[in-house]
Design an enzyme around this catalytic site. Structure first.
Site, short mmCIF file in Angstrom:
data_model
loop_
_atom_site.label_atom_id
_atom_site.label_comp_id
_atom_site.label_asym_id
_atom_site.label_seq_id
_atom_site.Cartn_x
_atom_site.Cartn_y
_atom_site.Cartn_z
N LYS A 96 55.28 66.69 54.61
CA LYS A 96 55.24 68.12 54.88
C LYS A 96 55.15 68.88 53.57
O LYS A 96 55.77 68.48 52.57
CB LYS A 96 56.51 68.53 55.64
CG LYS A 96 56.58 70.00 56.04
CD LYS A 96 57.87 70.30 56.78
CE LYS A 96 57.93 71.75 57.26
NZ LYS A 96 59.18 72.05 57.98
N SER A 98 58.61 73.65 62.44
CA SER A 98 57.59 74.01 61.47
C SER A 98 56.86 72.81 60.87
O SER A 98 55.88 72.98 60.14
CB SER A 98 58.21 74.84 60.34
OG SER A 98 59.21 74.08 59.64
N SER A 104 62.90 71.82 63.32
CA SER A 104 61.53 71.71 62.82
C SER A 104 61.00 70.29 62.68
O SER A 104 59.80 70.10 62.45
CB SER A 104 61.41 72.43 61.47
OG SER A 104 61.53 73.81 61.64
#
Length: 557
Positions: free
Chosen positions: A167, A241, A265
Site C-alpha cells: 500500500k 482504504s 482499512s
C-alpha cells in the site's frame, strides 16, 4: 443493553452540491454547518456520556499467554505454508513454492508475465486502477537474484520469488509515499520495516498500490490516481482504504500484499474483494517507515489469498525492530496450535441482533461460517450488545483529530489539492474540541477494559466484516466521488471496536451473495492471540466455496 443503531441522517451528496458543501465547511460559516452536522449525527449524547473513572490514556495491553511452540519467523512462515492444502488452480504461496521447486517456471518468467498483465489491467478505458508507482526493471533484477538463489537451493524463505504489493502508505526506498495524494512526491530514503523484512525474505515487491487519499475513507475511490475497481465486478468498489492492495491479490497479481488499517482499512477491502485480511494487535507489526496519520488506532498488516498465506506474512513481518517502542514491549509472536482443526473448548461470543444487522445474504453466509466453527467443536456464547453510538464517536473523534493534525500544514497551504471527501473529513476533525479528544481517549480506555473483561468468558467475537457486499461505484460522481455516509456506515459498522481497543481481528471469505460478490466474516480476538484467529480462519476457509473473479490473471500457467 438493548441493541440500537442510530439511523444515518446525512444526505448523499456529489457534484456541484458536494463542492458547495465543502466550500461552506471551509468558510466562515463552517463551524455552524459542522456543529449541525455532528449534532444531527448524535454527538451530544456521546459528549454527555460518562467515561467513569477511566484516565485519558491507553494503557499497555496485557501480554498474552506465552507460545507453547516458539519458532523463528522464517520457521513459522514455512510451517504455515507446509500446512496448506494442495493449491489446485489458486496461485497461493504454496503454489509458487511448488512451481519453483518443480522447475516449471522461475521468478523471472513470472515477473515478466505479471508486468504484461499489469500493463493490460491498469491501462485504457477498462483499467482497474491498482497501482500508483512501479519500477519493472528493478523487479526483474530482484527476480533474477531470486532465481539464482532458488537454482542453488538456497531460498531466503518460503516467500523467495513470490510477488507482493505494498500500500502506498508504507515507505519503499526510491519510491514516493504519496498516501494517495498528489503532493507527497519526495522519495523515501530507506525501507519501512515491513518492506525491509519482505525483501530479506526474498519477496519481490511489484510496486506501490492505490489507496483512498490519506486513508480517510473506506470506499476506495481516489480523485488523483483513479478509482480502484473490484475484480469481481469493475463497476463495484474495492473498499478502502487499502483498495489496490486488496484488488491486486484478488486479481491474481500476487498472493500477498501489505495494507494499513485505522478503521477497517485492511478488513473492509479484504471482505469486498474475497480475500483474507489481518489487523494484528496494536503495535504487533512495527509502524517504522509508515507516516503517522492516526497513530492511536493505526495498524499495518497482511492481506492474502488464503489464511496460510497471511499467516506466513504475519510471521515474517511481526516482532520488535528496535525503533517502534510499542512493538518492543510485546510477547513473542507464534503460531501455536495453528494446524489443529479441533475447536473443542473454543467459545465464540456473538450478539445476534448486532450480527444480523446486515444484508440478508451477508448474514446467511456468516451464519454458515459460525456453523463451520461449531461443527468443528466450538460453542456459541451470547454476549451483550455494543453501544454503537459511543464506539462511532469515540473512534471518529480520535482518527479524524489525528488525521487533521497530521495534515494541518498541507491544509493551510494547499487545501484545494485534497479531494472533496478528504476535505470534508478533515474539516470535521478540525471541528472537534480538545475536550472531545480527551473524552474520546477516556472512552477508549473504558471500552478496552470492558472488552478485556468480556473476553474472559469468550475466546473470539464473531460478526460480519461489512454489512453489505461491494456497493456500486458512483460513476457519474467521478473523479471527485461523493459523500455517502449510509455506505460508510454499512462498511464500518463491525470494524471500529478492534481499532479502538487494539485487539486483533481477521476477515475471512465466507462465500458469496446472490450476485456472486464476496462476503467476509470477522473474527476478533484477545491481544496477541493472532494464532487463534488464524487457526479458526483456516476452519472457515476449508468449509467455504472458493471461486475465481471474472477479472483474473494466472502468472504460474
Amino acid at each position: 443493553m438493548t441493541y440500537q443503531r442510530s439511523p444515518v441522517k446525512a444526505p448523499r451528496v456529489s457534484g456541484m452540491a458536494l463542492k458547495a458543501f465543502v466550500n461552506a465547511l471551509e468558510s466562515g460559516v463552517g463551524s455552524v454547518v459542522l456543529e449541525k452536522l455532528v449534532r444531527d449525527s448524535g454527538i451530544e449524547r456521546w459528549r454527555e456520556l460518562s467515561a467513569g473513572d477511566a484516565p485519558p490514556l491507553q494503557f499497555p495491553l496485557p501480554p498474552g499467554a506465552p507460545g507453547a511452540e516458539p519458532q523463528a519467523p522464517m520457521e513459522q512462515a514455512a510451517r504455515a505454508i507446509a500446512a496448506a492444502p494442495p493449491p489446485g488452480e489458486r496461485a497461493t504461496v504454496a503454489a509458487y513454492v511448488r512451481a519453483y521447486r518443480e522447475g516449471g517456471v522461475d521468478p523471472v518468467t513470472v515477473m515478466r508475465r505479471l508486468h504484461e498483465s499489469i500493463d493490460h489491467l491498469d491501462s485504457g478505458r477498462d483499467r482497474l486502477g491498482l497501482f500508483v508507482s512501479r519500477k519493472p526493471d528493478e523487479v526483474l533484477r530482484a527476480a533474477e537474484a531470486s532465481a539464482e538463489r532458488l537454482r542453488a537451493g538456497r531460498p531466503l524463505s518460503v516467500l523467495d520469488g513470490v510477488p507482493v504489493v505494498l500500500k502506498d502508505e508504507v515507505d519503499l526506498a526510491g519510491f514516493p509515499t504519496t498516501l494517495g495524494t498528489k503532493f507527497r512526491d519526495q522519495l523515501a530514503a530507506v525501507d519501512s520495516t515491513v518492506a525491509a523484512r519482505l525483501k530479506a525474505a526474498g519477496a519481490i515487491i511489484l510496486g506501490k498500490a492505490n489507496m483512498n487519499e490519506i486513508g480517510i475513507n473506506p470506499i476506495g475511490l481516489n480523485p488523483h490516481h483513479g478509482a480502484a475497481r473490484n475484480p469481481w465486478n469493475r463497476g463495484r468498489i474495492t473498499g478502502g482504504s487499502s483498495s489496490g492492495s486488496g484488488a491486486a491479490v484478488a486479481a491474481g497479481l500476487c498472493p500477498l500484499s501489505i495494507g494499513a488499517d485505522g478503521g477497517g482499512s485492511i478488513r473492509i477491502p479484504a471482505a469486498l474483494c474475497g480475500i483474507v485480511g489481518l489487523k494484528a494487535t496494536w503495535g504487533r507489526i512495527p509502524e517504522t517507515g509508515v507516516p503517522p496519520l492516526c497513530w492511536n488506532v493505526a495498524h499495518v498488516g497482511p492481506m492474502g489469498l488464503t489464511v496460510d498465506d497471511v499467516a506466513a506474512m504475519y510471521a515474517l513481518v511481526s516482532g520488535p525492530d528496535g525503533h517502534d517502542i510499542v512493538a518492543e514491549t510485546q510477547p513473542a509472536h507464534h503460531l501455536s496450535g495453528y494446524e489443529n482443526a479441533d475447536l473443542t473448548g473454543v467459545r465464540l461470543g456473538i450478539c445476534w441482533p448486532y450480527f444480523e444487522d446486515a444484508d440478508a445474504d451477508v448474514v446467511a453466509r456468516c451464519r454458515d461460517a459460525v456453523r463451520a466453527l461449531t461443527e468443528a467443536g466450538a460453542t456459541v456464547v451470547e454476549i451483550p450488545a455494543p453501544d454503537l453510538n459511543t464506539v462511532l464517536w469515540t473512534h471518529s473523534c480520535i482518527i479524524l483529530s489525528e488525521m487533521a493534525e497530521a495534515m494541518l500544514t498541507h491544509v493551510k497551504t494547499r487545501a484545494s489539492d485534497f479531494g472533496l471527501d478528504s476535505r470534508t473529513n478533515l474539516a470535521i476533525g478540525r471541528h472537534f474540541r480538545a475536550t472531545d479528544l480527551v473524552h474520546a481517549l477516556r472512552h477508549r480506555h473504558r471500552l478496552t477494559r470492558e472488552l478485556l473483561s468480556l473476553m474472559k468468558d469468550v475466546d473470539v467475537l464473531v460478526t460480519p466484516t461489512t454489512a453489505t457486499t461491494a456497493p456500486v461505484i458512483p460513476e457519474a460522481a467521478l473523479p471527485d466521488g461523493e459523500s455517502n455516509l449510509q455506505v460508510v456506515d454499512a462498511l464500518m459498522r463491525f470494524v471500529r471496536v478492534a481499532n479502538l481497543t487494539g485487539f486483533p481481528a481477521l476477515s475471512v471469505p465466507a462465500g458469496y451473495d446472490r450476485a456472486g460478490l464476496p462476503v467476509g466474516v470477522q473474527l476478533t480476538g484477545r491481544p496477541f492471540e493472532e494464532h487463534l484467529l488464524l487457526r479458526l480462519g483456516r476452519v472457515v476457509e476449508r468449509a467455504t466455496e472458493h471461486r475465481r473473479p471474472p477479472i483474473h490473471v494466472s502468472a504460474l500457467r
